[in-house]
Design a protein around this motif. Structure first.
Motif, PDB file in Angstrom:
ATOM      1  N   THR A 125      -2.598   6.101   0.546  1.00 46.57           N
ATOM      2  CA  THR A 125      -3.738   5.290   0.976  1.00 46.57           C
ATOM      3  C   THR A 125      -3.627   4.967   2.455  1.00 46.57           C
ATOM      4  O   THR A 125      -4.637   4.837   3.146  1.00 46.57           O
TER       5      THR A 125
ATOM      6  N   VAL B  51      -6.456   4.811   5.719  1.00 45.07           N
ATOM      7  CA  VAL B  51      -6.627   3.424   6.169  1.00 45.07           C
ATOM      8  C   VAL B  51      -6.197   3.278   7.624  1.00 45.07           C
ATOM      9  O   VAL B  51      -6.883   2.653   8.438  1.00 45.07           O
TER      10      VAL B  51
ATOM     11  N   ASP C 197     -15.241   9.096  -8.880  1.00 45.47           N
ATOM     12  CA  ASP C 197     -14.300   8.102  -8.379  1.00 45.47           C
ATOM     13  C   ASP C 197     -13.907   8.465  -6.972  1.00 45.47           C
ATOM     14  O   ASP C 197     -13.887   9.628  -6.601  1.00 45.47           O
TER      15      ASP C 197
ATOM     16  N   MET D  89       0.851  -1.201   0.000  1.00 41.60           N
ATOM     17  CA  MET D  89       0.000   0.000   0.000  1.00 41.60           C
ATOM     18  C   MET D  89       0.880   1.242   0.000  1.00 41.60           C
ATOM     19  O   MET D  89       1.881   1.304   0.701  1.00 41.60           O
TER      20      MET D  89
ATOM     21  N   THR E  34     -11.084   9.006  -5.357  1.00 48.26           N
ATOM     22  CA  THR E  34      -9.676   9.218  -5.660  1.00 48.26           C
ATOM     23  C   THR E  34      -9.063  10.115  -4.602  1.00 48.26           C
ATOM     24  O   THR E  34      -9.665  11.109  -4.198  1.00 48.26           O
ATOM     25  N   LEU E  35      -7.881   9.713  -4.151  1.00 42.22           N
ATOM     26  CA  LEU E  35      -7.174  10.553  -3.195  1.00 42.22           C
ATOM     27  C   LEU E  35      -6.101  11.333  -3.939  1.00 42.22           C
ATOM     28  O   LEU E  35      -5.383  10.779  -4.772  1.00 42.22           O
TER      29      LEU E  35
ATOM     30  N   TRP F  86     -16.966   5.295  -7.197  1.00 41.78           N
ATOM     31  CA  TRP F  86     -17.847   5.496  -6.053  1.00 41.78           C
ATOM     32  C   TRP F  86     -19.292   5.575  -6.515  1.00 41.78           C
ATOM     33  O   TRP F  86     -20.121   4.751  -6.188  1.00 41.78           O
TER      34      TRP F  86
ATOM     35  N   VAL G 165      -4.027   8.638  -6.074  1.00 48.94           N
ATOM     36  CA  VAL G 165      -4.370   7.219  -6.022  1.00 48.94           C
ATOM     37  C   VAL G 165      -5.861   7.069  -6.271  1.00 48.94           C
ATOM     38  O   VAL G 165      -6.665   7.713  -5.595  1.00 48.94           O
ATOM     39  N   GLU G 166      -6.209   6.240  -7.241  1.00 47.82           N
ATOM     40  CA  GLU G 166      -7.634   6.009  -7.454  1.00 47.82           C
ATOM     41  C   GLU G 166      -8.021   4.738  -6.730  1.00 47.82           C
ATOM     42  O   GLU G 166      -7.466   3.674  -6.982  1.00 47.82           O
ATOM     43  N   LEU G 167      -8.952   4.834  -5.796  1.00 51.45           N
ATOM     44  CA  LEU G 167      -9.295   3.669  -4.995  1.00 51.45           C
ATOM     45  C   LEU G 167     -10.369   2.824  -5.668  1.00 51.45           C
ATOM     46  O   LEU G 167     -10.167   1.668  -5.944  1.00 51.45           O
ATOM     47  N   PHE G 168     -11.534   3.428  -5.926  1.00 48.06           N
ATOM     48  CA  PHE G 168     -12.591   2.675  -6.595  1.00 48.06           C
ATOM     49  C   PHE G 168     -13.614   3.648  -7.170  1.00 48.06           C
ATOM     50  O   PHE G 168     -13.618   4.821  -6.816  1.00 48.06           O
TER      51      PHE G 168
END
Lengths: 99, 492, 649
Positions: C5, C9, C82, C1, C84-85, C73, C68-71
């Motif tokens: 992220t 988390v 998305d 990771m 995205t962070l 949404w 960072v693209e997580l998922f």
């Protein structure tokens, strides 16, 4: 075939039923009023079926008869339950739930 | 014909119903199994729908049955509502000291009626389904026949319902007279020249459906009946009946629209009246169940507003498509959140006749933190606060309305959109009052709550999770059920 | 990771673990406090380490941002969002403040909350709060920001509610809730408008759209509302959201009441991080605000007015936390002036310095309250310098920093805000500058009034006060050191510095309103700097005169000017004015005409007028619900008849 006389009777039956709802208070009479309305509509169905020479209308009429019987069974059971609970059949005193 | 899942689900439900009546009654020593049988049946029905959910379109029975996604969604939704209700009902009846297997059988019958109703455009079949559902529901309302309120509720529902059925039958008869067929497919052109008879049929139709969907001014029975019926049954009526009713109406709207060009205006007026009366009625209630009854009337208004967009947008356009998607989504969320709210209510009701007052929920936060959290999710979602399903649903309807503001019926849509906004604000007041009661008031002198069985509680938490999940990941439900569908297909 | 992220988390994991502990303790399992504390502290510290790592990455030449693209949404129709962070220079600054100061506050809180029965639940909420705050600044689009925005709000209710015992606090929570919903409504409408205009809600997308060919035209178009352009309307709507969250006029009424929670909560949410979200929002959308001079002027005017009025309100408060609450509102006013000038870096720098000294002050106040056995009234304190010298030193340093004593942090940040406001040359800028100057005098006065009343003179309380545990004074000491030193990050050019902070932040933020020519020269800058410092010092001197040298002066003043004193004590009676201007008349009319229709319920009390009308109609409607079947059916028939009559007749 001239459908008008039949339809007139059907409408009169239907309206009689509807008027019965408004003027009578006895639960059993209200019950009859519903049957009257259903039969008025049924007569209209049969008339139209004859007019179109199609059996579909009659079929629905028979389905309706069966459904009305089922409805009566449930409804009469409730009339009995109400009489047991309250010892009267007055629709206008059936107002525990309101507001 | 046997490829049509509709026939399988109906056979399953009928078989389940008979089995419940035969083997569901318990003895004094062994509790009844009616609930269990009904649950298994409904789960089977659900899985049949899931298997077929994303595959297959078609017809059956000479075109009387229609297989499409809208119908499948409604059918599966009503089966789901029936499942949740049966679980709740088992515990609830036990707390009231009753084991009535016949209620579970009636539930299966009602679900069967709904399955029929949402999968047809044939008026005779529609009437058959509608009546099957209604008669079963009348009896379910009065299930506890020694109670005054229950029987009163059942009889009121029965009388008004029978009256509405008569209206519907006359409307069907007139349409049959005009077109010579009960099929609505391709009847639009004939109906368009129907003249005054057509208008009469339309009005009778609207009155009958207005009754089923508790639209103002055909709503007067709803609060009374909802209050008197057993709480889980109320939940079922508020969710499944509305779901199937709206889906059916959505199906019939093109045909009805041909009868009069004023249909949109009539529906819009009904929608506004329904929202207003529902929300205002809920505002002054102290009994939670009655408040939820009015709240469901209010939501019927929002749903009808979405239906108006479907009607207002040019037929077949992307906007109309989007609006019916918004309507379906709202319905799904509406079912979830109301099942949740009524579920919590059912779990907190004590044995006996006395209604659950708002004050009985005071301090629920400390007494039952999880239950309070579930109710919080339900209330926030009903109120349409962000991060809940209710918000996304309302937002979609609202966007659909705004999207049509520039269209042919712009003024009407603007008025509708502003009523939705206004009524949502009124709604905040009574939903948040429940939240405040649960979370702020101490409730030290509140009466003790009944013991909560495990399975219903689990179900309530699951529903709460779903309501929130839909709010955070709106696509989640569709994705999830697609995955389950795929999985089930590999099994069968 | 990757490190980016890891930030959310780690925080979420902390919250989840503590949530599990909390559940376990509800079930009667005893969870050792040490374990909870370790988890609670580890989460923000790990996040801090990760933030530092990200900061290192971003700082490398040619990188500028980490993404960072997580998922996916939300994907509904043509709306695609998305999860995205994104971390750029601006985010890094906020992240370091949130995790850095957050870590210290967490450490402090583990000692402060010692022995509380719901210890794990408290830290679960606190970690969750930090998580949402991190999401707020990390989000790449407005909806993600909104998720964090609502999340911090939710957590702050949970945390305020932590000590909800009486109805007064409950109604405070309600006030906060309603006010923030008004703000949210603005935010959502603004977001909707932006989406309609630009078709995207990503910050990058919006910026590209704005800088693209059609951007100026689309944003400059008339929105149809009072002749405002689309950009103005969107910015003002979003600013309504910002005033709600950041407690600016007119939506500031909730913040002082929301001080009911435990003090570390006040430090974290209502001082150091959450309330600055509005400032962050304006800074993040700087490119959008650049389209609208009206919106920028509004931001400055609101900021200036808030700065001065809140400062005045703080002057006569006796509750130590209320003083700090009003000072927070006032200081956020400075930040708003800063971002409104067109130089968001100066507003942000005040966010950073304020985070240090306000956290130090709140933690100090917590220590004092802790030491005085939960006494919050400063009239029952005094002389504590002997009992708790370390806390006294830390708080005095922080107070001096806030009052703008050179060369402490507040001096640099506040001075730059005022300088930019003056330099902007617009009427709004001048107004904000005057307010800021007056606010500076207030700041000096109320801060040192607090210090002198608490630590000076003789002890007026009951019970024995004592110094707090090491974990508490160490953290507040560290924060105070920060308040002393952090100012040197942005030494202005005129003092021979290079404004490192401004240069760093401005790499991300465009300098859209950079004035072409300097309206004022170096000598003016010196003069202004001197004046504002002098005003701050004068405030301190006045406080010394009134509360240490001759404590009879305030009473004499209050006797001579009873009205003014009352006005200040009553916080300008804003709450009462809201009450008298809106709630009371409606109530009166309602009770006069409709015989007390208005319920005394909480909701009705707040939603006032419309609620009264709605309830009246509802009550009337209720009588129509007679419960008679025949009436219901009659209504149905009547409706059918009316419909037929209209359609056929």
């Amino acid at each position: 075939m001239d459908p008008r006389p039949y339809l007139t009777v059907a409408v009169i039956l239907f309206l009689l039923g509807a008027a019965g709802f408004l003027v009578r208070r006895n639960l059993l009479v209200l019950f009859l009023a519903v049957e009257l309305m259903l039969n008025g509509a049924g007569l209209a169905l049969i008339t139209f079926a004859r007019m179109h020479l199609s059996m579909d209308g009659e079929a629905l009429f028979f389905i309706m008869l069966a459904l009305a019987a089922a409805e009566s069974a449930v409804g009469l059971a409730m009339v009995i339950a109400i009489y047991r609970n309250r010892h009267h059949l007055d629709a206008d005193k059936l107002d525990d739930l309101k507001g | 014909m046997l490829h049509n899942p509709a026939i399988w689900t109906l056979l399953l439900l009928a078989a389940g119903c008979v089995t419940v009546l035969l083997f569901g009654h318990g003895t004094a020593l062994r509790p009844g199994r009616g609930g269990a049988i009904a649950n298994i049946t409904l789960l089977l029905v659900l899985s049949v729908w899931w298997v077929h959910a994303f595959h297959g379109h078609g017809e059956g029975f000479d075109g009387m049955f229609l297989l499409d996604r809208m119908g499948m969604l409604a059918a599966a939704g009503s089966a789901f509502a029936g499942f949740v209700t049966t679980v709740m009902l088992t515990g609830w009846l036990r707390r009231q000291g009753r084991e009535c297997a016949e209620v579970h059988a009636l539930m299966l019958l009602a679900v069967a009626g709904m399955q029929v109703m949402v999968q047809t455009r044939h008026l005779a079949v529609l009437f058959l389904g509608l009546e099957t559902m209604s008669v079963a529901l009348y009896a379910m309302c009065a299930a506890l026949r020694e109670r005054r309120a229950a029987v009163e509720s059942g009889f009121k529902y029965f009388l008004t319902g029978a009256f509405a059925s008569a209206l519907l039958l006359l409307a069907i008869a007139i349409i049959f007279g005009l077109t010579g067929s009960f099929h609505l497919d391709g009847a639009e052109t004939k109906l368009a020249h129907a003249g005054e008879l057509g208008v009469i049929a339309l009005v009778l139709f609207l009155a009958a459906f207005g009754f089923k969907l508790s639209l103002v001014p055909f709503h007067q029975w709803a609060p009374d009946v909802y209050e008197g019926a057993p709480t889980p049954v109320t939940g079922f009526m508020a969710t499944a009946v509305k779901l199937t009713g709206f889906m059916t109406l959505l199906r019939l709207v093109p045909a009805l629209g041909a009868l009069s060009q004023h249909l949109l205006l009539i529906l819009a007026v009904l929608a506004i009246a329904t929202m207003l009366v529902g929300n205002l009625g809920a505002l002054v209630q102290t009994r939670v169940k009655r408040m939820l009854a009015y709240s469901s009337i209010a939501h019927a208004g929002y749903l009808l507003a979405a239906l108006c967009v479907v009607l207002a947008a040019p037929a077949g356009s992307a906007a109309a498509e989007g609006a019916s998607v918004a309507l379906s989504f709202y319905l799904v969320v509406y079912v979830l959140m109301n099942l949740l709210a009524f579920g919590v209510l059912a779990l907190n009701e004590r044995a006996g006749d006395e209604p659950l007052l708002l004050n009985d929920l005071a301090g629920l936060r400390n007494r039952r933190p999880w239950m309070a959290a579930a109710m919080l999710a339900a209330m926030l979602s009903l109120a349409g606060i962000p991060l809940t399903g209710g918000f996304i649903a309302k937002w979609q309807v609202f966007t659909a309305l705004l999207g049509e503001c520039g269209g042919a019926h712009g003024t009407l849509m603007t008025v509708l959109a502003s009523s939705v906004a206004l009524c949502s604000v009124i709604g905040l007041a009574y939903y948040l009052r429940v939240v405040m009661t649960m979370y702020v008031e101490k409730g030290e002198d509140a009466k003790p709550l009944p013991v909560v069985p495990f399975a219903p509680m689990l179900l309530v938490m699951l529903l709460a999770g779903l309501v929130l999940w839909v709010g955070i990941v709106p696509d989640g439900l569709a994705l999830g059920s697609e995955a389950i569908s795929g999985f089930l297909r590999t099994l069968f | 990771m990757d490190a980016l992220t890891l930030i959310p988390v780690a925080l979420l994991a902390g919250a989840a673990l503590n949530g599990i502990f909390s559940l376990a303790s509800l079930r009667g399992r005893r969870i050792p406090e040490v374990l909870v504390a370790l988890v609670a502290i580890a989460a923000p510290v790990v996040a801090l380490a990760a933030s530092l790592h990200v900061f290192g990455d971003v700082r490398q030449p040619g990188v500028g941002r980490v993404e960072v693209e997580l998922f996916d949404w939300i994907a509904a129709g043509n709306l695609n969002i998305d999860m995205t962070l994104v971390a750029d220079n601006l985010t890094c600054v906020m992240l370091l403040v949130i995790t850095g100061i957050g870590s210290l506050i967490h450490i402090y809180a583990t000692a402060y909350m010692h022995g509380d029965e719901a210890y794990p639940r408290f830290f679960a909420c606190l970690n969750l709060f930090t998580f949402f705050m991190a999401m707020l600044v990390l989000g790449s689009s407005l909806p993600v920001l909104f998720l964090g925005w609502e999340g911090v709000g939710l957590c702050s209710y949970l945390l305020i509610g932590f000590w909800w015992k009486d109805a007064k606090n409950a109604s405070a929570g309600m006030k906060a809730f309603v006010v923030n919903r008004i703000g949210d409504a603005g935010f959502l409408l603004g977001m909707f408008l932006l989406w309609q205009t630009a078709g995207t809600l990503e910050f990058d997308g919006l910026r590209q759209f704005a800088e693209g060919a059609g951007g100026a035209g689309a944003f400059g178009a008339d929105s149809g509302v009072f002749g405002a352009s689309v950009a103005t309307l969107a910015c003002l709507l979003l600013f309504v959201g910002a005033t709600g969250k950041s407690a600016q006029i007119p939506l500031f009424v909730w913040l002082p009441d929301a001080m009911a929670g435990p003090t570390p909560v006040s430090a974290l949410s209502h001082a150091a991080t959450m309330v600055t979200a509005g400032v962050y929002l304006v800074a993040r959308l700087a490119f959008l605000f650049s389209f609208s001079a009206t919106a920028l002027a509004t931001v400055m005017v609101i900021g200036g007015a808030t700065c001065f009025f809140a400062g005045l309100m703080a002057v006569r408060q006796n509750d130590i936390k209320k003083v700090l609450a009003y000072s927070t509102i006032s200081q956020i006013g400075y930040m708003m002036i800063g971002v409104g000038t067109g130089w968001p870096n100066v507003g942000l720098f005040h966010v950073v310095t304020h985070a240090f000294f306000k956290a130090a002050l709140f933690l100090g106040a917590g220590s004092v309250i802790h030491a005085c056995h939960h006494e919050q009234d400063m009239r029952h304190m005094g002389g504590l310098v002997k009992k708790m010298p370390l806390t006294a030193i830390a708080m005095t340093l922080a107070a001096a920093a806030m009052a703008g004593v050179p060369p402490l942090a507040g001096f640099f940040s506040k001075d730059e805000v005022l300088w930019r406001a003056f330099e902007s040359g617009t009427a709004a800028g001048r107004f904000a500058w005057v307010c800021g100057m007056l606010g500076a005098a207030c700041t000096g006065f109320y801060m040192f009034r607090l210090i002198f009343m608490t630590f000076g003179g003789k002890y007026r309380g009951h019970g024995e006060a004592h110094e707090v545990p090491a974990r508490m004074w160490v953290t507040q000491g560290l924060l105070a050191l920060g308040a002393v030193g952090v100012g040197f990050l942005a030494v202005p050019h005129i003092l021979g510095g290079h404004d490192l902070f401004g240069v760093f932040v401005n790499k991300t933020l465009p300098l859209w309103a950079a004035p072409a020519a300097h309206h004022a020269d170096a000598s003016t800058e010196w003069l202004l700097m001197g004046t504002s410092t002098a005003l701050g010092l004068a405030g301190i001197f006045a406080a010394w005169l009134c509360y240490l040298r001759n404590p009879r002066i305030p009473e004499a003043c209050a006797r001579t000017f009873p009205r003014t004193a009352k006005l200040l004590e009553g916080k300008f009676f804003v709450d009462e004015a809201y009450e008298a201007g809106i709630v009371r008349p409606v109530e009166k009319a309602a009770s006069g005409f409709f015989h007390r229709i208005l319920d005394r319920g909480i909701i009705e009390g707040i939603v006032n007028g419309s609620a009264a009308a709605a309830t009246f109609v509802a009550r009337t409607l209720r009588h129509s619900q007679t419960g008679l079947v025949r009436a219901g059916i009659g209504l149905m028939l009547a409706a059918v008849a009316v419909l037929l009559f209209i359609l056929l007749g």
